[in-house]
Design a protein around this motif. Sequence first.
Motif, mmCIF file in Angstrom:
data_model
loop_
_atom_site.group_PDB
_atom_site.id
_atom_site.type_symbol
_atom_site.label_atom_id
_atom_site.label_comp_id
_atom_site.label_asym_id
_atom_site.label_seq_id
_atom_site.Cartn_x
_atom_site.Cartn_y
_atom_site.Cartn_z
ATOM 1 N N TYR A 102 -22.969 -35.956 -18.928
ATOM 2 C CA TYR A 102 -21.917 -35.954 -19.960
ATOM 3 C C TYR A 102 -21.357 -34.560 -20.179
ATOM 4 O O TYR A 102 -20.205 -34.394 -20.532
ATOM 5 C CB TYR A 102 -22.463 -36.511 -21.278
ATOM 6 C CG TYR A 102 -23.809 -35.960 -21.649
ATOM 7 C CD1 TYR A 102 -23.941 -34.736 -22.262
ATOM 8 C CD2 TYR A 102 -24.974 -36.685 -21.361
ATOM 9 C CE1 TYR A 102 -25.169 -34.229 -22.572
ATOM 10 C CE2 TYR A 102 -26.219 -36.182 -21.661
ATOM 11 C CZ TYR A 102 -26.310 -34.949 -22.276
ATOM 12 O OH TYR A 102 -27.535 -34.436 -22.571
ATOM 13 N N ARG A 103 -22.196 -33.537 -19.924
ATOM 14 C CA ARG A 103 -21.737 -32.172 -20.175
ATOM 15 C C ARG A 103 -20.538 -31.811 -19.314
ATOM 16 O O ARG A 103 -19.658 -31.087 -19.733
ATOM 17 C CB ARG A 103 -22.866 -31.181 -19.909
ATOM 18 C CG ARG A 103 -23.362 -30.581 -21.178
ATOM 19 C CD ARG A 103 -24.420 -29.538 -20.988
ATOM 20 N NE ARG A 103 -25.410 -29.749 -22.025
ATOM 21 C CZ ARG A 103 -26.556 -30.346 -21.843
ATOM 22 N NH1 ARG A 103 -26.907 -30.761 -20.645
ATOM 23 N NH2 ARG A 103 -27.372 -30.536 -22.846
ATOM 24 N N GLU A 104 -20.555 -32.325 -18.086
ATOM 25 C CA GLU A 104 -19.460 -31.997 -17.184
ATOM 26 C C GLU A 104 -18.443 -33.124 -17.100
ATOM 27 O O GLU A 104 -17.618 -33.151 -16.195
ATOM 28 C CB GLU A 104 -20.018 -31.666 -15.797
ATOM 29 C CG GLU A 104 -20.843 -30.414 -15.839
ATOM 30 C CD GLU A 104 -21.130 -29.852 -14.467
ATOM 31 O OE1 GLU A 104 -20.732 -30.481 -13.468
ATOM 32 O OE2 GLU A 104 -21.753 -28.790 -14.399
ATOM 33 N N ALA A 105 -18.539 -34.072 -18.027
ATOM 34 C CA ALA A 105 -17.561 -35.159 -18.015
ATOM 35 C C ALA A 105 -16.593 -35.025 -19.175
ATOM 36 O O ALA A 105 -15.431 -35.374 -19.080
ATOM 37 C CB ALA A 105 -18.265 -36.508 -18.069
ATOM 38 N N MET A 106 -17.084 -34.462 -20.293
ATOM 39 C CA MET A 106 -16.205 -34.245 -21.443
ATOM 40 C C MET A 106 -15.425 -32.954 -21.220
ATOM 41 O O MET A 106 -15.829 -32.099 -20.437
ATOM 42 C CB MET A 106 -17.040 -34.110 -22.728
ATOM 43 C CG MET A 106 -17.937 -35.287 -23.022
ATOM 44 S SD MET A 106 -17.033 -36.787 -23.423
ATOM 45 C CE MET A 106 -16.758 -36.542 -25.159
ATOM 46 N N PHE A 107 -14.306 -32.819 -21.943
ATOM 47 C CA PHE A 107 -13.507 -31.600 -21.837
ATOM 48 C C PHE A 107 -13.835 -30.699 -23.027
ATOM 49 O O PHE A 107 -13.450 -31.000 -24.155
ATOM 50 C CB PHE A 107 -12.015 -31.932 -21.846
ATOM 51 C CG PHE A 107 -11.603 -32.874 -20.737
ATOM 52 C CD1 PHE A 107 -12.255 -32.852 -19.507
ATOM 53 C CD2 PHE A 107 -10.564 -33.769 -20.913
ATOM 54 C CE1 PHE A 107 -11.877 -33.706 -18.481
ATOM 55 C CE2 PHE A 107 -10.180 -34.631 -19.897
ATOM 56 C CZ PHE A 107 -10.842 -34.589 -18.680
ATOM 57 N N PRO A 108 -14.547 -29.590 -22.785
ATOM 58 C CA PRO A 108 -15.025 -28.787 -23.917
ATOM 59 C C PRO A 108 -13.912 -28.071 -24.676
ATOM 60 O O PRO A 108 -14.141 -27.556 -25.755
ATOM 61 C CB PRO A 108 -15.973 -27.786 -23.253
ATOM 62 C CG PRO A 108 -15.516 -27.692 -21.842
ATOM 63 C CD PRO A 108 -14.953 -29.030 -21.489
ATOM 64 N N TRP A 109 -12.698 -28.037 -24.096
ATOM 65 C CA TRP A 109 -11.597 -27.360 -24.795
ATOM 66 C C TRP A 109 -10.920 -28.292 -25.791
ATOM 67 O O TRP A 109 -10.034 -27.877 -26.519
ATOM 68 C CB TRP A 109 -10.582 -26.816 -23.792
ATOM 69 C CG TRP A 109 -10.223 -27.785 -22.709
ATOM 70 C CD1 TRP A 109 -9.261 -28.740 -22.770
ATOM 71 C CD2 TRP A 109 -10.826 -27.898 -21.421
ATOM 72 N NE1 TRP A 109 -9.231 -29.456 -21.593
ATOM 73 C CE2 TRP A 109 -10.175 -28.949 -20.751
ATOM 74 C CE3 TRP A 109 -11.862 -27.205 -20.771
ATOM 75 C CZ2 TRP A 109 -10.527 -29.334 -19.456
ATOM 76 C CZ3 TRP A 109 -12.189 -27.600 -19.496
ATOM 77 C CH2 TRP A 109 -11.534 -28.647 -18.846
ATOM 78 N N TYR A 150 -16.513 -29.825 -31.441
ATOM 79 C CA TYR A 150 -16.346 -29.773 -29.994
ATOM 80 C C TYR A 150 -17.563 -30.425 -29.339
ATOM 81 O O TYR A 150 -18.656 -30.400 -29.913
ATOM 82 C CB TYR A 150 -16.187 -28.322 -29.532
ATOM 83 C CG TYR A 150 -14.843 -27.746 -29.899
ATOM 84 C CD1 TYR A 150 -13.721 -28.084 -29.156
ATOM 85 C CD2 TYR A 150 -14.692 -26.909 -30.992
ATOM 86 C CE1 TYR A 150 -12.482 -27.583 -29.486
ATOM 87 C CE2 TYR A 150 -13.450 -26.398 -31.333
ATOM 88 C CZ TYR A 150 -12.344 -26.744 -30.579
ATOM 89 O OH TYR A 150 -11.118 -26.258 -30.912
ATOM 90 N N TYR A 152 -19.619 -29.598 -27.092
ATOM 91 C CA TYR A 152 -20.833 -28.798 -26.894
ATOM 92 C C TYR A 152 -21.578 -28.537 -28.193
ATOM 93 O O TYR A 152 -22.678 -28.004 -28.185
ATOM 94 C CB TYR A 152 -20.496 -27.475 -26.187
ATOM 95 C CG TYR A 152 -19.444 -26.647 -26.882
ATOM 96 C CD1 TYR A 152 -19.760 -25.888 -27.992
ATOM 97 C CD2 TYR A 152 -18.122 -26.645 -26.432
ATOM 98 C CE1 TYR A 152 -18.809 -25.134 -28.646
ATOM 99 C CE2 TYR A 152 -17.151 -25.898 -27.079
ATOM 100 C CZ TYR A 152 -17.503 -25.144 -28.188
ATOM 101 O OH TYR A 152 -16.551 -24.409 -28.837
#
Lengths: 273, 279
Positions: A102-109, A150, A152
């Motif tokens: 999920y960490r690399e699937a959501m857009f943290p911006w 956000y 993260y």
Amino acid sequence: MNAVLNAPVVADVPVPPFKPGPAGTHITIRGLTKYFAGWPLYENFDLDIPKGKIVSVFGPNGCGKSTLINMIAGLVPIDSGEILFDGKSLKDTKIGYVFQNYREAMFPWMRTIDNIAYPLKLEGKSKAEVDRRMAELVASFDVKFDLNRYPYELSGGQQQTASIMRALAPKPEVLFLDEPFSALDFEMTLFIREKLQEVFMQTGTTMLLVSHDLEEAVYLADQVLLLTKRPTKVAEILPYSDPRPRTVETLSEPSFIRTKKLSLEIFQREVRR
Amino acid sequence: MADSSSVNAPVAAAPWSAPAVPAAAAPRKVNWGRALPFIGPVLLFIVWDFTVRFGAIKAILLPPPAETVTTLINGLAGGPLLKDFLVTLWRTTQAFLIAAVVGVPLGVVLGSAEKAYRSVEFLIDFFRSTPSSALIPLFLMIFGVSDINKVAIAAFGALLIVVFNSAYGVINARKQRVMAAKVMGASRWQIFKDVLVWESLQPSFVGLRSAVSMALVIVIVAEMFIGSDSGLGNRIINSQQVMNVRDMYASILAAGVLGYALNILFLVAERRIVHWSGR
């Protein structure tokens, strides 16, 4: 004489006629072929995936469970074959996909709420429509955390909940889940598993779940799709029809234990083969 | 045997209770952590001062630190040093802005068309590895001895760094985020503007930060050697020529202050804008 024997065989191989799956089929896969580094991973693979059911995909390591759903979802190109959704191509089909990481699937911006709304914005929905759908999702997921944070800033389980919400936001016809629980701790796994079951009971969305945990695979499934080692074939499709909502008690039902045991036997048979 | 061990036991037990007494005094701890960053500068100041005080280096070559710092502060508080400081700052800013405005979009576009990047990769890497100061004569031929020349060469050196970092930021974007956007039905353009540009922000900032340092270096060098009548580089060279060491050291420190401040400025900006970096 020789010349005749060695003559190229130009026999007309008739194209096999398209055989539709049984009634209630949602995804029809015919003649799917995929090579990896010159080796066949899938060769002439046929499969029917029923509509409004959860199918768990289970099989030996490296048999291409994730590759299978990625090919159906259009994330991995196929070498040849046909994949149809109710007779339509992927292009005309709305799908949702939940990644393991999920960490690399959501857009943290983007704030979490904007992440969830993103597929709706892609569809060009108006602000009012987006807001209405967001309120619906928040209600049906009974979200207890702040979606204005956000991604993260959220826990792993909250992030995965959000990414499931994002996948479901545009009301997809099919939801793909690639080991959605593997990166979560046990508590969150249980929580999200229940949420997923609830959502399924509410919406009846066709779901394709890749799992490496047999208990979880059977627990959520209407069908357990067991695959062989590569070149991958269908080893067995086991139906499992205990009523929902399934609970902790389900885990000790004879039918559950029987299905799980049978799955394990088939799995072991395929691993040794 | 059994006897001796039972005799030993009380003897061994006695010293055991002892540590309890000093332990009571232990919990007081002074936190020296915050003072650590000051130790280095203070040490340098002391070593510098002693070196001059005891004549290890003649005062005509190295002024005492206190005097140097006073010259620096007086100079920056409205003296002629301030004017040169601002000129250098302005040239660096111009060069940097050109590099950023051209470099970031160029890098992002090149990075998203990887074939295009591969075809110019050698050129970028080659000129990135060429010391920009080696190109000063070439730029002299093109732009002549002018203000534009100094800005142009600094912008050139900084530009390559920005292009390189932004392009690699896009090339190394997390593939899964791109896939996530794709599976949600995003078009190529939407993937570009909603994912790739954002993914490249953090490496772009690394590039911008290195670029501003590079721009400052080249501006100072250019001010020293390309006929100039202003700027910190010019001031350093001029005060060296007339052995005004106090002013020379103050100017060097001013250049250091400028470089350090720019670096900090970019670190802070990066932390605010790329708030997700490293999380």
